[in-house]
Scaffold this motif. Structure first.
Motif, PDB file in Angstrom:
ATOM      1  N   ASP A 119       0.839  -1.213   0.000  1.00  0.00           N
ATOM      2  CA  ASP A 119       0.000   0.000   0.000  1.00  0.00           C
ATOM      3  C   ASP A 119       0.867   1.253   0.000  1.00  0.00           C
ATOM      4  O   ASP A 119       0.607   2.206  -0.746  1.00  0.00           O
ATOM      5  CB  ASP A 119      -0.914   0.007   1.230  1.00  0.00           C
ATOM      6  N   ALA A 120       1.900   1.249   0.831  1.00  0.00           N
ATOM      7  CA  ALA A 120       2.754   2.428   0.970  1.00  0.00           C
ATOM      8  C   ALA A 120       3.562   2.703  -0.296  1.00  0.00           C
ATOM      9  O   ALA A 120       3.821   3.858  -0.643  1.00  0.00           O
ATOM     10  CB  ALA A 120       3.692   2.261   2.161  1.00  0.00           C
ATOM     11  N   ASN A 121       3.926   1.628  -1.005  1.00  0.00           N
ATOM     12  CA  ASN A 121       4.789   1.773  -2.178  1.00  0.00           C
ATOM     13  C   ASN A 121       4.053   1.633  -3.505  1.00  0.00           C
ATOM     14  O   ASN A 121       4.678   1.696  -4.563  1.00  0.00           O
ATOM     15  CB  ASN A 121       5.923   0.750  -2.112  1.00  0.00           C
ATOM     16  N   LYS A 122       2.745   1.418  -3.430  1.00  0.00           N
ATOM     17  CA  LYS A 122       1.912   1.260  -4.640  1.00  0.00           C
ATOM     18  C   LYS A 122       2.449   0.153  -5.548  1.00  0.00           C
ATOM     19  O   LYS A 122       2.746   0.351  -6.730  1.00  0.00           O
ATOM     20  CB  LYS A 122       1.807   2.579  -5.403  1.00  0.00           C
ATOM     21  N   VAL A 123       2.584  -1.039  -4.950  1.00  0.00           N
ATOM     22  CA  VAL A 123       3.121  -2.201  -5.663  1.00  0.00           C
ATOM     23  C   VAL A 123       2.098  -3.330  -5.644  1.00  0.00           C
ATOM     24  O   VAL A 123       1.591  -3.707  -4.585  1.00  0.00           O
ATOM     25  CB  VAL A 123       4.435  -2.682  -5.009  1.00  0.00           C
ATOM     26  N   GLU A 124       1.787  -3.863  -6.814  1.00  0.00           N
ATOM     27  CA  GLU A 124       0.906  -5.024  -6.904  1.00  0.00           C
ATOM     28  C   GLU A 124       1.631  -6.263  -6.372  1.00  0.00           C
ATOM     29  O   GLU A 124       2.820  -6.456  -6.627  1.00  0.00           O
ATOM     30  CB  GLU A 124       0.495  -5.262  -8.350  1.00  0.00           C
ATOM     31  N   ILE A 125       0.898  -7.099  -5.646  1.00  0.00           N
ATOM     32  CA  ILE A 125       1.449  -8.362  -5.150  1.00  0.00           C
ATOM     33  C   ILE A 125       0.808  -9.498  -5.932  1.00  0.00           C
ATOM     34  O   ILE A 125      -0.404  -9.711  -5.867  1.00  0.00           O
ATOM     35  CB  ILE A 125       1.154  -8.565  -3.653  1.00  0.00           C
ATOM     36  N   LYS A 126       1.612 -10.237  -6.692  1.00  0.00           N
ATOM     37  CA  LYS A 126       1.135 -11.412  -7.407  1.00  0.00           C
ATOM     38  C   LYS A 126       1.546 -12.648  -6.602  1.00  0.00           C
ATOM     39  O   LYS A 126       2.737 -12.905  -6.432  1.00  0.00           O
ATOM     40  CB  LYS A 126       1.729 -11.478  -8.816  1.00  0.00           C
ATOM     41  N   VAL A 127       0.565 -13.376  -6.103  1.00  0.00           N
ATOM     42  CA  VAL A 127       0.833 -14.464  -5.166  1.00  0.00           C
ATOM     43  C   VAL A 127       0.961 -15.798  -5.897  1.00  0.00           C
ATOM     44  O   VAL A 127       0.082 -16.192  -6.669  1.00  0.00           O
ATOM     45  CB  VAL A 127      -0.272 -14.561  -4.103  1.00  0.00           C
ATOM     46  N   ILE A 128       2.077 -16.471  -5.638  1.00  0.00           N
ATOM     47  CA  ILE A 128       2.315 -17.821  -6.144  1.00  0.00           C
ATOM     48  C   ILE A 128       2.371 -18.769  -4.954  1.00  0.00           C
ATOM     49  O   ILE A 128       3.097 -18.516  -3.988  1.00  0.00           O
ATOM     50  CB  ILE A 128       3.635 -17.887  -6.941  1.00  0.00           C
ATOM     51  N   LEU A 129       1.587 -19.827  -5.014  1.00  0.00           N
ATOM     52  CA  LEU A 129       1.550 -20.798  -3.916  1.00  0.00           C
ATOM     53  C   LEU A 129       2.571 -21.901  -4.176  1.00  0.00           C
ATOM     54  O   LEU A 129       2.548 -22.556  -5.219  1.00  0.00           O
ATOM     55  CB  LEU A 129       0.143 -21.385  -3.788  1.00  0.00           C
ATOM     56  N   LEU A 130       3.460 -22.076  -3.196  1.00  0.00           N
ATOM     57  CA  LEU A 130       4.492 -23.100  -3.296  1.00  0.00           C
ATOM     58  C   LEU A 130       4.463 -23.954  -2.026  1.00  0.00           C
ATOM     59  O   LEU A 130       5.161 -23.654  -1.048  1.00  0.00           O
ATOM     60  CB  LEU A 130       5.880 -22.467  -3.471  1.00  0.00           C
ATOM     61  N   PRO A 131       3.639 -25.001  -2.013  1.00  0.00           N
ATOM     62  CA  PRO A 131       3.600 -25.859  -0.829  1.00  0.00           C
ATOM     63  C   PRO A 131       4.892 -26.654  -0.665  1.00  0.00           C
ATOM     64  O   PRO A 131       5.314 -27.352  -1.585  1.00  0.00           O
ATOM     65  CB  PRO A 131       2.414 -26.787  -1.115  1.00  0.00           C
ATOM     66  N   LEU A 132       5.515 -26.522   0.495  1.00  0.00           N
ATOM     67  CA  LEU A 132       6.747 -27.252   0.799  1.00  0.00           C
ATOM     68  C   LEU A 132       6.340 -28.532   1.519  1.00  0.00           C
ATOM     69  O   LEU A 132       6.301 -28.593   2.745  1.00  0.00           O
ATOM     70  CB  LEU A 132       7.671 -26.385   1.647  1.00  0.00           C
ATOM     71  N   GLU A 133       6.051 -29.557   0.730  1.00  0.00           N
ATOM     72  CA  GLU A 133       5.423 -30.769   1.266  1.00  0.00           C
ATOM     73  C   GLU A 133       6.268 -31.470   2.321  1.00  0.00           C
ATOM     74  O   GLU A 133       5.736 -32.068   3.256  1.00  0.00           O
ATOM     75  CB  GLU A 133       5.114 -31.733   0.124  1.00  0.00           C
ATOM     76  N   SER A 134       7.583 -31.412   2.186  1.00  0.00           N
ATOM     77  CA  SER A 134       8.432 -32.108   3.161  1.00  0.00           C
ATOM     78  C   SER A 134       8.331 -31.477   4.543  1.00  0.00           C
ATOM     79  O   SER A 134       8.524 -32.156   5.559  1.00  0.00           O
ATOM     80  CB  SER A 134       9.881 -32.100   2.686  1.00  0.00           C
TER      81      SER A 134
END
Length: 212
Positions: A119-134
């Motif tokens: 919000d402060a820096n006006k940056v979009e966050i693109k979320v990638i899900l990386l489940p660390l199964e171990s």
């Protein structure tokens, strides 16, 4: 043969460059999905493993960043294809990818602070899900359900990992896991800026640096 001399296995030599003003050659090899950098003397028998500081620069660190930025450009379209959801603050003009795991304790502790920074820096966050199964056996199912249920950023902030599994979700998470391995992301939270610069872990100051 370099492999025999060094007694290590690697996939391929990416590049070799003479370091001006020295009698060293910097060698970059691809190894276990990542990069290893070392320095060779002309005799072909003497090697230095570690970072070398020259003319105000840590050479291995600078080379690694350059290789990572190149990887980012090569895989940009694939990276966009595994984004699960995003957050777009008003007036955003830059973006970062945030790679996270549903059961990563540090991700959970910092996700609200990441939003505040965006919000402060006006940056979009693109979320990638990386489940660390171990480390987190339930994380993959949660990630798949998140995709299938159409999870949004507000759901993520409130840890609403609900819904049912579907083939689309399975494919996206499998693709995400495979791609993160290709570009050598193996921990969460990790961040990649629009320019390919990376950060492992969360620090507002370091995030500021990678979006410059």
């Amino acid at each position: 043969d370099l492999k025999e001399t060094l007694k290590i296995n690697f996939d391929s030599i990416i590049e070799k460059n003479e370091i001006k003003g020295t009698n060293l050659c910097q060698v970059v090899v691809q190894r276990n999905g990542g990069f290893s950098i070392f320095y060779a003397y002309p005799d072909g028998k003497t090697f230095i493993f570690g970072d070398i500081y020259k003319d105000g620069t840590f050479l291995s660190k600078a080379t690694l960043e350059r290789m990572q930025e190149k990887l980012f450009k090569n895989f940009l379209s694939e990276i966009d294809s595994v984004v699960a959801f995003s957050y777009k603050p008003e007036g955003y003009n830059k973006y970062i990818y945030m790679i996270t795991d549903p059961d990563c304790p540090f991700c959970e502790k910092t996700k609200a602070a990441v939003k505040q920074w965006a919000d402060a820096n006006k940056v979009e966050i693109k979320v990638i899900l990386l489940p660390l199964e171990s480390l987190h056996p339930q994380a993959k199912d949660k990630s798949i359900k998140a995709v299938c249920s159409g999870m949004q950023y507000d759901d993520y902030l409130n840890s609403r990992w609900t819904g049912n599994k579907c083939s689309e979700g399975v494919k996206k998470i499998e693709d995400s896991i495979a791609l993160m391995k290709k570009i050598n992301i193996n921990g969460t939270p990790s961040f990649i800026s629009f320019n390919g610069k990376r950060l492992m872990g969360f620090s507002p100051q370091e995030l500021d640096n990678i979006i410059k």
